[in-house]
Scaffold this active site. Structure first.
Site, PDB file in Angstrom:
ATOM      1  N   HIS A   1      -0.709  24.692  36.306  1.00 52.63           N
ATOM      2  CA  HIS A   1      -1.125  25.072  37.937  1.00 52.63           C
ATOM      3  C   HIS A   1      -0.645  26.090  38.076  1.00 52.63           C
ATOM      4  O   HIS A   1       0.262  26.695  37.389  1.00 52.63           O
ATOM      5  CB  HIS A   1      -0.621  23.656  38.424  1.00 52.63           C
ATOM      6  CG  HIS A   1       0.340  23.864  39.306  1.00 52.63           C
ATOM      7  ND1 HIS A   1       1.328  24.514  39.869  1.00 52.63           N
ATOM      8  CD2 HIS A   1       1.481  23.345  38.383  1.00 52.63           C
ATOM      9  CE1 HIS A   1       1.961  24.049  39.506  1.00 52.63           C
ATOM     10  NE2 HIS A   1       2.571  23.029  38.688  1.00 52.63           N
TER      11      HIS A   1
ATOM     12  N   ASP B   1      -0.152  27.213  41.382  1.00 57.17           N
ATOM     13  CA  ASP B   1      -0.045  27.426  43.128  1.00 57.17           C
ATOM     14  C   ASP B   1       1.823  26.829  42.746  1.00 57.17           C
ATOM     15  O   ASP B   1       2.275  26.256  41.742  1.00 57.17           O
ATOM     16  CB  ASP B   1      -0.512  26.982  43.975  1.00 57.17           C
ATOM     17  CG  ASP B   1      -0.358  24.805  43.341  1.00 57.17           C
ATOM     18  OD1 ASP B   1      -0.314  25.396  42.065  1.00 57.17           O
ATOM     19  OD2 ASP B   1       0.551  24.418  44.225  1.00 57.17           O
TER      20      ASP B   1
ATOM     21  N   ASP C   1       7.770  26.717  38.043  1.00 63.17           N
ATOM     22  CA  ASP C   1       7.022  25.462  38.245  1.00 63.17           C
ATOM     23  C   ASP C   1       5.444  26.107  38.826  1.00 63.17           C
ATOM     24  O   ASP C   1       5.782  26.296  40.048  1.00 63.17           O
ATOM     25  CB  ASP C   1       7.605  24.792  38.759  1.00 63.17           C
ATOM     26  CG  ASP C   1       6.924  23.244  39.494  1.00 63.17           C
ATOM     27  OD1 ASP C   1       5.409  23.272  38.473  1.00 63.17           O
ATOM     28  OD2 ASP C   1       7.014  22.316  40.025  1.00 63.17           O
TER      29      ASP C   1
ATOM     30  N   GLU D   1      -1.658  22.553  43.313  1.00 63.53           N
ATOM     31  CA  GLU D   1      -1.245  20.824  41.962  1.00 63.53           C
ATOM     32  C   GLU D   1      -0.111  20.737  43.005  1.00 63.53           C
ATOM     33  O   GLU D   1       0.005  19.772  44.045  1.00 63.53           O
ATOM     34  CB  GLU D   1      -0.519  21.020  40.876  1.00 63.53           C
ATOM     35  CG  GLU D   1      -0.468  20.385  40.458  1.00 63.53           C
ATOM     36  CD  GLU D   1       1.035  19.738  39.905  1.00 63.53           C
ATOM     37  OE1 GLU D   1       2.114  18.635  39.865  1.00 63.53           O
ATOM     38  OE2 GLU D   1       1.551  20.758  41.000  1.00 63.53           O
TER      39      GLU D   1
ATOM     40  N   ASP E   1       3.916  21.290  32.374  1.00 64.50           N
ATOM     41  CA  ASP E   1       4.449  20.998  34.165  1.00 64.50           C
ATOM     42  C   ASP E   1       5.186  19.983  33.934  1.00 64.50           C
ATOM     43  O   ASP E   1       5.397  20.266  34.937  1.00 64.50           O
ATOM     44  CB  ASP E   1       3.259  20.620  34.724  1.00 64.50           C
ATOM     45  CG  ASP E   1       3.455  20.791  36.360  1.00 64.50           C
ATOM     46  OD1 ASP E   1       4.723  21.704  37.065  1.00 64.50           O
ATOM     47  OD2 ASP E   1       2.839  20.524  36.827  1.00 64.50           O
TER      48      ASP E   1
END
Length: 417
Positions: free
Chosen positions: A84, A86, A146, A180, A203
């Protein structure tokens, strides 16, 4: 470590990390913040430059792309790689200034001007990486490992496959999602267009971690409604919503807080309050791996509101709950082959998988429930969602190695049954 000696996967990560892609919990647009599209556009450019001819941005800002299967592997099931774009709104995501430090043990001074120190006593996991290069923040923002570390590992895997046509693989499907972190990552994810039969989200956390069970997750909003009167003449008239909301928060069992739980234990976590005398609201995260215990926590939140409303007739507490995702374990167990493949990929990369539950959610949870089995692979980062987030460089390289081994193994998968 100079720019000339940095591994390519690290260069990619640093390029992505400086872009502000913080998502917005209160937005109703897709993506929730337009700035996420800057990274989406950059990723499409990079994928096209690597020969991913169908790289594009789909509905809601999701990035898609694929590599055709190598000759002889056309009939093998297509494999997916997902991360992801974001970053969490729990910490500042703008003006990220990564710094690479050769960690020699002890504390790390992140920001001399502001006196911000990364304390090894508070984050003891860092001691395992003594003697290694580690990417830290400057102590004022999160890092974005992350999940930009996951993106970097996947894009570098694509680059390695394109640089070495002798590596056999099934069709490779790549997907990068927005939002996410605000539980909307797969809202517009088109599984059919993605094209994979099974997939892996990159992730996870520390090196070696492999996850295929996660919390059942939801959010409660508890609203307290009061009566506003000038404080000079408020006696017997004012009802201060903040006071009753404080009573509610105080009655949440402390043993159910994130600070007091670990492993498979769930929690209820008030993480945002706003309001005034007239109306105030607390947002509460609800999490548990066990579905029955998750439902019990939801019922507890309603019961506490009912008790306060009965005990204080002037109180008006209302509870609204929305489910976000469910535990992927039951869905992954239907296709155990996806776990056999990823475990072998770890071993070929020189790692023994550390299998543990996710104390959170992942795009893979929703995708697994929708029919695309998607376990979660580590990225190597630590202390996500805060200014002490960091990323050991060797761990990031290992994530890329696992991605490449998964691609190799895809050529050997004849069936998911």
């Amino acid at each position: 470590m100079t720019s000339s000696t940095r591994p390519p996967v690290l260069e990619r990560f640093l390029r992505y990390a400086v872009l502000d892609t913080e998502s917005d919990r209160d937005s109703t647009t897709a993506p929730s913040s337009e700035k996420q599209l800057r990274l989406a556009e950059l990723l499409v450019e990079e994928l096209l430059a690597l020969g991913v001819e169908d790289a594009r941005i789909g509905k809601g800002g999701v990035v898609y792309g694929s590599l055709p299967a190598t000759p002889g592997c056309e009939a093998t099931p297509a494999i997916g790689f997902i991360a992801h774009m974001d970053t969490s709104p729990d910490a500042p995501g703008a003006n990220v200034s990564p710094q690479i430090v050769r960690y020699e043990g002890g504390d790390v001074l992140l920001n001399e001007a502001q006196g911000i120190v990364f304390e090894a006593e508070r984050f003891p996991e860092i001691r395992k990486y003594a003697g290694e290069d580690v990417v830290f923040t400057d102590g004022t923002t999160l890092l974005g490992a992350d999940d930009k570390a996951g993106i970097a590992a996947i894009v570098e895997m694509v680059a390695r496959l394109q640089a070495d046509p002798s590596i056999p693989h099934a069709k490779i499907c790549v997907g990068f999602t927005p939002d996410e972190e605000v539980a909307r990552g797969t809202e517009n994810f088109d599984i059919e267009m993605f094209g994979a039969r099974y997939a892996y989200t990159f992730d996870g956390g520390e090196v070696g971690g492999l996850e295929y069970e996660n919390f059942n997750g939801g959010t409660a909003w508890v609203t307290s409604t009061g009566v506003g009167v000038h404080p000079g003449s408020a006696k017997g008239k004012m009802v201060n919503s903040l006071r009753f909301l404080a009573k509610y928060i105080d009655r949440l069992p402390p043993e159910m807080s994130p600070e007091c739980t670990s492993g498979h234990e769930g929690f209820v976590h008030p993480n945002h309050v706003e309001g005034s005398v007239v109306s105030s609201t607390v947002r509460i995260l609800i999490r548990d791996h066990d579905r029955a215990l998750y439902e019990a926590k939801k019922a507890l939140l309603v019961r506490i509101a009912d008790e306060i409303n009965a005990e204080f007739p002037q109180a008006k507490l209302d509870v609204r709950i929305k489910d976000s995702y469910e535990n992927m374990l039951a869905y992954i167990e239907r296709t155990p082959k996806v776990l056999d493949v990823v475990r072998e990929a770890y071993r070929r990369a020189g790692l023994e998988p550390v299998e543990e539950p996710i104390r959170g959610g992942t795009d893979g949870a929703r995708l697994s429930a929708r029919g695309l089995p998607t376990p979660n692979v580590f990225t190597g980062g630590l202390n996500f969602h805060g200014v002490y987030e960091c990323l050991p460089v060797k761990s990031l390289e290992k994530a890329c190695d696992v991605a490449l081994e998964l691609a190799r193994l895809s050529a050997e998968v004849t069936s998911l049954e």
